[in-house]
Design an enzyme around this catalytic site. Structure first.
Site, PDB file in Angstrom:
ATOM      1  N   ASP A   1       7.140  -6.032   3.859  1.00 48.04           N
ATOM      2  CA  ASP A   1       8.096  -5.525   2.868  1.00 48.04           C
ATOM      3  C   ASP A   1       7.561  -5.575   1.447  1.00 48.04           C
ATOM      4  OD1 ASP A   1       8.212  -8.329   2.733  1.00 48.04           O
ATOM      5  OD2 ASP A   1      10.302  -8.320   2.092  1.00 48.04           O
TER       6      ASP A   1
ATOM      7  N   LYS B   1      19.150  -8.690   4.535  1.00 43.11           N
ATOM      8  CA  LYS B   1      19.587  -9.697   3.572  1.00 43.11           C
ATOM      9  C   LYS B   1      20.287  -9.008   2.406  1.00 43.11           C
ATOM     10  CE  LYS B   1      15.488 -10.164   0.590  1.00 43.11           C
ATOM     11  NZ  LYS B   1      14.602 -11.131  -0.089  1.00 43.11           N
TER      12      LYS B   1
ATOM     13  N   LYS C   1       9.538 -12.277  -5.080  1.00 44.99           N
ATOM     14  CA  LYS C   1       8.083 -12.323  -5.133  1.00 44.99           C
ATOM     15  C   LYS C   1       7.571 -10.899  -4.996  1.00 44.99           C
ATOM     16  CE  LYS C   1       7.985 -14.039  -0.309  1.00 44.99           C
ATOM     17  NZ  LYS C   1       9.289 -14.706  -0.192  1.00 44.99           N
TER      18      LYS C   1
ATOM     19  N   SER D   1      10.149  -9.017   6.785  1.00 48.82           N
ATOM     20  CA  SER D   1       9.005  -9.408   5.980  1.00 48.82           C
ATOM     21  C   SER D   1       7.695  -9.263   6.727  1.00 48.82           C
ATOM     22  CB  SER D   1       9.201 -10.846   5.472  1.00 48.82           C
ATOM     23  OG  SER D   1       8.195 -11.192   4.546  1.00 48.82           O
ATOM     24  N   HIS D   2       7.003 -10.372   6.946  1.00 49.60           N
ATOM     25  CA  HIS D   2       5.671 -10.373   7.544  1.00 49.60           C
ATOM     26  C   HIS D   2       5.705 -10.411   9.070  1.00 49.60           C
ATOM     27  CE1 HIS D   2       7.190 -14.376   7.077  1.00 49.60           C
ATOM     28  NE2 HIS D   2       6.303 -14.850   7.933  1.00 49.60           N
TER      29      HIS D   2
ATOM     30  N   ASP E   1       6.309  -8.104  -0.506  1.00 50.31           N
ATOM     31  CA  ASP E   1       6.531  -9.186  -1.461  1.00 50.31           C
ATOM     32  C   ASP E   1       5.463 -10.277  -1.403  1.00 50.31           C
ATOM     33  OD1 ASP E   1       7.292 -10.392   0.915  1.00 50.31           O
ATOM     34  OD2 ASP E   1       9.313 -10.929   0.253  1.00 50.31           O
ATOM     35  N   ARG E   2       4.530 -10.188  -0.459  1.00 49.40           N
ATOM     36  CA  ARG E   2       3.467 -11.190  -0.369  1.00 49.40           C
ATOM     37  C   ARG E   2       2.124 -10.572  -0.743  1.00 49.40           C
ATOM     38  NH1 ARG E   2       4.909 -15.511   4.249  1.00 49.40           N
ATOM     39  NH2 ARG E   2       7.170 -15.333   4.138  1.00 49.40           N
TER      40      ARG E   2
ATOM     41  N   ASP F   1       2.263  -7.482   2.600  1.00 45.81           N
ATOM     42  CA  ASP F   1       2.891  -7.661   3.907  1.00 45.81           C
ATOM     43  C   ASP F   1       3.894  -6.560   4.223  1.00 45.81           C
ATOM     44  OD1 ASP F   1       4.799  -8.456   2.019  1.00 45.81           O
ATOM     45  OD2 ASP F   1       5.742  -9.844   3.421  1.00 45.81           O
TER      46      ASP F   1
END
Length: 544
Positions: free
Chosen positions: A280, A126, A377, A113-114, A282-283, A278
């Site tokens: 990946d 995941k 998200k 992610s971030h 999703d943010r 971010d």
């Protein structure tokens, strides 16, 4: 083609966190480490044998090598069809989109992610379930249980698959389809939003924006949607080429890590709109000229205005927010007469509510917002929602914020992160707070009186599952709150997050500086938890 049975032994610590298994790259590069975890997924999810699986990641260091391992193991274990993003790339929301569109039995997402990327940085993996969302705790616990007893993994001895060539290939009995990672997702966005209205906004001559992809996965998505389909000027997307180390930056869209974009928003010559996503995808972070929209306010504003957009014209059924997220969304839900759920942190807790049709929008204070269009998200979705809203309302970001606060009141909100804290010290701090909880109600702390104090527990209204010890909540009679929580998204030490909010109904005070307004509550939070004496930290590493 012969299936190889490779003997192995368990590795310690392969329990997935809130967003999968995250460790340093060098941990994943240990012989058998990734193989064990992937085999545990395949062993614990029997529907994958003879089924379909989506595979892709955010392009960070080790992404390509990991995908080759996964493809060989999936083929050896009887997965019938593998859908892979070209170059091994997929944003996390795009994986969810593809799982749902092609009705696969799940997907494997490679991302931290971030978190930073590179040979000495972070990697993650995941499993997403057939609904497109992060695996629920029952699934992650089954995967973890299998990692503790695994004694072999199955693989094939084959050359690497060409990930850069679109088309269909075979690996043993398994069909591998390399697809454009952007098109399905872009088509979904075009079905949800009024692209004509946004196109007109971009070409009005009175609107300037930048989207910072942070050299992460959303670059190709933003270029295709914003510049190619919506007609934004070339160069609207900054840092749009995904790099294995994110260009040496920290791909976390907040005020501390997107300073180049933030600087463009100031003054009379500042941009009208700025946004970032971010690692990946999703943010999201949303900025207007001289203003920052907190993720908590963003969720509330989107909920209050959803009926203005094509994909949500019929209104929304309900809202869910993570427990640390401010209560701004609750005020909108009360006005609309719909349910508002408070869940633990982790997008997987929204999945049952979305699948049951109890909610339409959901969000977390950690820069995550989404809806029932996927089960993750979705950073770019939130950006397009805001662009469509600006086009429809013909107002600036600041004007929309001010109007919302006048209508619903303002929940002042901030988060203080203490990163890389010694794990024993962090756990000791939380244990200290837990011991205090029974005696806190009725106690005076500064100018505030405690009304409740608990360790948040959540009972899922759909399946009845219970999640305990999800964060320390301290609520005051004024409506203010302090929340303490140890984050599960880091790879070393512990991150202590302290969330603070209070409600201000007076419009004359709505434009006060957030940190100035929150200072009394910050002092209470630090003293109560004994942060300095227990962690050695006098100030947080990141304030948002």
């Amino acid at each position: 083609m012969e299936t190889l049975h490779i003997a192995t032994t368990p590795f310690e610590g392969q329990r997935p966190g809130t967003s999968g298994l995250r460790k340093k790259v060098k941990v994943f590069q240990q012989p058998g480490y990734l193989e064990n975890f992937v085999q545990a997924i395949l062993d614990s999810q029997p529907e994958l044998q003879g089924g379909s699986l989506v595979v892709g990641g955010d392009g960070r260091y080790f992404n390509r090598e990991a995908i080759q391992v996964i493809l060989r193991l999936a083929a050896a274990n009887g997965v019938r069809r593998l859908i892979v993003g070209r170059g091994g790339l997929f944003s996390t929301p795009a994986v969810s989109c593809v799982i749902r569109k092609y009705k696969t039995q799940g997907g494997i997402v490679l991302s931290a992610s971030h978190n930073p990327g590179g040979p000495d940085e972070d990697f993650g993996i995941k499993f997403n379930s057939a609904n497109g969302g992060p695996a629920p705790e029952s699934v992650t616990e089954a995967i973890f249980a299998r990692t503790k007893s695994i004694d072999r993994y199955l693989t094939l001895d084959t050359p690497p698959v060409d990930l850069d060539q679109l088309g269909t290939f075979r690996l043993g009995e398994t069909e591998i389809e390399i697809i454009d990672p952007v098109s399905d997702y872009a088509d979904l966005m075009e079905a949800l939003f009024d692209f004509d209205a946004i196109h007109h906004l971009f070409n009005s001559g009175h609107f300037q924006m930048r989207f910072d992809a942070m050299h992460a996965i959303t670059g190709p998505y933003a270029i295709e949607i914003l510049e190619n389909r919506l007609g934004a000027a070339p160069g609207t997307v900054m840092n749009g080429v995904p790099l294995e180390d994110f260009g040496g930056g920290h791909p976390d869209p907040n005020l501390a890590h997107a300073q180049e974009l933030v600087a463009m928003m100031h003054g009379s010559d500042g941009l009208d709109f700025g946004a970032a996503s971010d690692g990946d995808g999703d943010r999201n972070m949303i900025l207007g000229r001289d203003c920052f929209v907190t993720p908590s306010d963003s969720l509330a504003i989107l909920a209050a205005n959803a009926h203005l957009l094509p994909g949500y014209r019929q209104g929304i059924r309900g809202i869910a927010r993570s427990m640390p997220t401010s209560q701004a969304a609750n005020r909108v839900a009360d006005f609309l007469g719909i349910e508002c759920f408070e869940t633990p942190t982790g997008w997987k807790f929204f999945g049952n509510l979305l699948d049951a049709g109890r909610i339409t929008l959901c969000g977390e204070e950690s820069f995550g917002t989404g809806s029932d269009h996927v089960r993750e998200k979705d950073g770019l979705w939130a950006v397009l929602f805001w662009l469509n809203l600006l086009a429809v309302r013909q107002q600036s970001v600041a004007e929309i914020l001010t109007d919302h606060w006048k209508r619903f009141g303002r929940n002042f909100y901030t988060r203080h992160d203490y990163e890389g804290v010694d794990l024993d010290a962090a756990e000791g701090l939380v244990d200290h707070l837990r011991r205090l909880l029974p005696d806190l109600p009725g106690r005076q702390l500064g100018a505030e009186t405690v009304s409740y104090a608990d360790d948040f527990a959540y009972t899922d209204p759909i399946d009845g599952s219970v999640s305990e010890r999800q964060g320390i909540r301290i609520g005051f009679e004024s409506g203010a709150r302090i929340v303490y929580r140890l984050s599960g998204t880091g790879t070393s030490g512990a991150t202590l997050r302290v969330y603070l909010e209070y409600f201000e109904p007076d419009p004359a005070l709505h434009h006060s500086d957030t940190q100035d307004a929150m200072r009394p509550l910050v002092l209470i939070a630090r003293e109560l938890a004994q942060i300095e004496s227990r962690t050695g930290r006098t100030e947080p590493d990141v304030v948002t």
